[in-house]
Design a protein around this motif. Structure first.
Motif, PDB file in Angstrom:
ATOM      1  N   ASN A   1       0.872  -1.179   0.000  1.00 37.88           N
ATOM      2  CA  ASN A   1       0.000   0.000   0.000  1.00 37.88           C
ATOM      3  C   ASN A   1       0.905   1.224   0.000  1.00 37.88           C
ATOM      4  O   ASN A   1       1.855   1.275   0.789  1.00 37.88           O
ATOM      5  N   PRO A   2       0.607   2.230  -0.822  1.00 36.43           N
ATOM      6  CA  PRO A   2       1.399   3.459  -0.759  1.00 36.43           C
ATOM      7  C   PRO A   2       1.452   3.989   0.678  1.00 36.43           C
ATOM      8  O   PRO A   2       0.432   4.012   1.387  1.00 36.43           O
TER       9      PRO A   2
ATOM     10  N   PHE B   1      -1.279   4.617   3.529  1.00 38.35           N
ATOM     11  CA  PHE B   1      -2.396   5.574   3.501  1.00 38.35           C
ATOM     12  C   PHE B   1      -3.720   4.831   3.268  1.00 38.35           C
ATOM     13  O   PHE B   1      -3.748   3.882   2.470  1.00 38.35           O
TER      14      PHE B   1
ATOM     15  N   LEU C   1      -6.148   4.769   1.268  1.00 38.85           N
ATOM     16  CA  LEU C   1      -6.635   5.296  -0.016  1.00 38.85           C
ATOM     17  C   LEU C   1      -7.996   4.714  -0.398  1.00 38.85           C
ATOM     18  O   LEU C   1      -8.850   5.418  -0.939  1.00 38.85           O
TER      19      LEU C   1
ATOM     20  N   ALA D   1       1.270   6.923  -3.918  1.00 35.72           N
ATOM     21  CA  ALA D   1      -0.178   7.128  -3.695  1.00 35.72           C
ATOM     22  C   ALA D   1      -0.823   7.757  -4.935  1.00 35.72           C
ATOM     23  O   ALA D   1      -1.943   7.398  -5.318  1.00 35.72           O
TER      24      ALA D   1
ATOM     25  N   TYR E   1      -1.339   5.208  -7.615  1.00 37.43           N
ATOM     26  CA  TYR E   1      -2.481   4.357  -7.255  1.00 37.43           C
ATOM     27  C   TYR E   1      -3.800   5.059  -7.632  1.00 37.43           C
ATOM     28  O   TYR E   1      -4.684   4.470  -8.250  1.00 37.43           O
TER      29      TYR E   1
ATOM     30  N   PHE F   1      -3.253  14.071   2.442  1.00 45.30           N
ATOM     31  CA  PHE F   1      -2.115  13.179   2.697  1.00 45.30           C
ATOM     32  C   PHE F   1      -0.849  14.021   2.685  1.00 45.30           C
ATOM     33  O   PHE F   1      -0.608  14.753   1.712  1.00 45.30           O
TER      34      PHE F   1
END
Ligand SMILES: Cc1cc2nc3c(=O)[nH]c(=O)nc-3n(C[C@H](O)[C@H](O)[C@H](O)COP(=O)(O)OP(=O)(O)OC[C@H]3O[C@@H](n4cnc5c(N)ncnc54)[C@H](O)[C@@H]3O)c2cc1C
Ligand code: FES
Length: 280
Positions: free
Chosen positions: A40-41, A104, A106, A129, A132, A207
């Motif tokens: 995950n970012p 994050f 997201l 992110a 993504y 973010f």
């Protein structure tokens, strides 16, 4: 605990890009029989330079790519890990543990406007992110990136920034503290860019990653714009050793930055900072 959290896997340096005089982006490739890196970012990896040591670095590349990944590394004078890492060449091998940490949220922010704020070396995990979200563009409202660097030459990913500035699906604004003859863009702090935006505060998730001296004043402006502290997510740095909640090096108040974070909502960050500044 998963074996990839504590057993290093080998990764081969496939490419090295010079970003600035002190920062390089390494593209690392895992072996074909490796299950790949699914991250995950906002997550990070622990990178070991054989014979020197291990250090955490954020994942900067497109999370859709599982066998190659990127990290951007600043070299510190006399850095035990970063100095030998900067001396390595394409074809050399590193150890890698991870992905580690939370990342994050997201997927929980779909349908909302997204504001991304990065200062200097804070851009890498936010870049992941953005990749993504751009791959799922229809799921998000407005996407805005504010990026501040010390000088034009200190900016990371100059080519990617050029592409995002020209792209219709992201609003990319940059500023530098000190301009030179190559720069005809914004000069000044990121807060000046923020004040120019018209945000729908109650529908915006933010973010952020960068030095706390940048983040603190921005959060006050964001609160005035109607953004809840619980909708502001900060990617924090801390001194880490194990990265898996075992050694206690990163413990602040009751939180392990390595496993409870490194992404926290701003109300959590504020409490952790206050605890730290009180001398605990
Ligand atoms: C979750 C997480 C993600 C990170 N992501 C990145 C990333 O994407 N890119 C990146 O370059 N770094 C990142 N860092 C920081 C990176 O881990 C450190 O810079 C690295 O550990 C330094 O290792 P070293 O052994 O070379 O330095 P050391 O030998 O430990 O230190 C050498 C000198 O540099 C100073 N120094 C070391 N780290 C820092 C720092 N972060 N800030 C200021 N001074 C420092 C030390 O005080 C010392 O004087 C991240 C850290 C964390 C916790
Ligand atoms: S780095 Fe060891 S507990 Fe977090």
């Amino acid at each position: 605990m998963r074996s990839e959290d504590y057993l290093p896997r080998l990764a081969r340096i496939e490419d090295i890009a010079i970003e600035t005089p002190t920062e390089k982006t390494f593209t690392l490739r895992l072996g074909e029989d490796d299950p790949g890196l699914h991250f995950n970012p906002g997550q990070f990896v622990e990178i070991s330079v054989l014979g020197s040591g291990e250090a955490p670095f954020g994942l900067a590349s497109d999370p859709a790519e599982h066998h190659a990944f990127q990290m951007t590394v600043r070299r510190y004078p006399s850095g035990v890990v970063t100095v030998p890492l900067h001396r390595m060449n394409v074809g050399d091998y590193l150890g890698m543990r991870g992905p580690l940490g939370n990342g994050f949220p997201l997927a929980d922010c779909t349908g909302r406007d997204i504001l991304i704020i990065a200062g200097g070396l804070g851009l890498p995990t936010l870049r992941a992110a953005i990749f993504y979200m751009l791959a799922r563009r229809h799921q998000y409202g407005e996407i805005t990136l504010l990026y501040g660097a010390r000088t034009p030459q200190d900016r990371l990913y100059k080519e990617t920034l050029r592409e995002w500035t020209a792209a219709p699906d992201i609003n990319c604004l940059q500023t530098v503290d000190v301009a030179d003859e190559s720069w005809d863009g914004n000069v000044g702090y990121v807060s000046a860019l923020l004040e120019q935006l018209r945000l729908q505060g109650d529908n915006t998730s933010v973010f952020m990653c960068g030095p706390m001296v940048m983040i603190r004043p921005l959060t006050s402006i964001l609160v005035d714009m109607g953004v809840a502290e619980t909708s502001m997510y900060v990617n924090m740095e801390a001194h880490m050793k194990c990265g898996i909640g075992k050694c206690g090096h990163c413990l602040v108040k009751s939180k392990y930055v390595c496993t409870d974070g490194p992404v926290f909502t701003y109300d959590q960050v504020r409490e952790m900072q206050a605890y730290h500044e009180a001398g605990h």
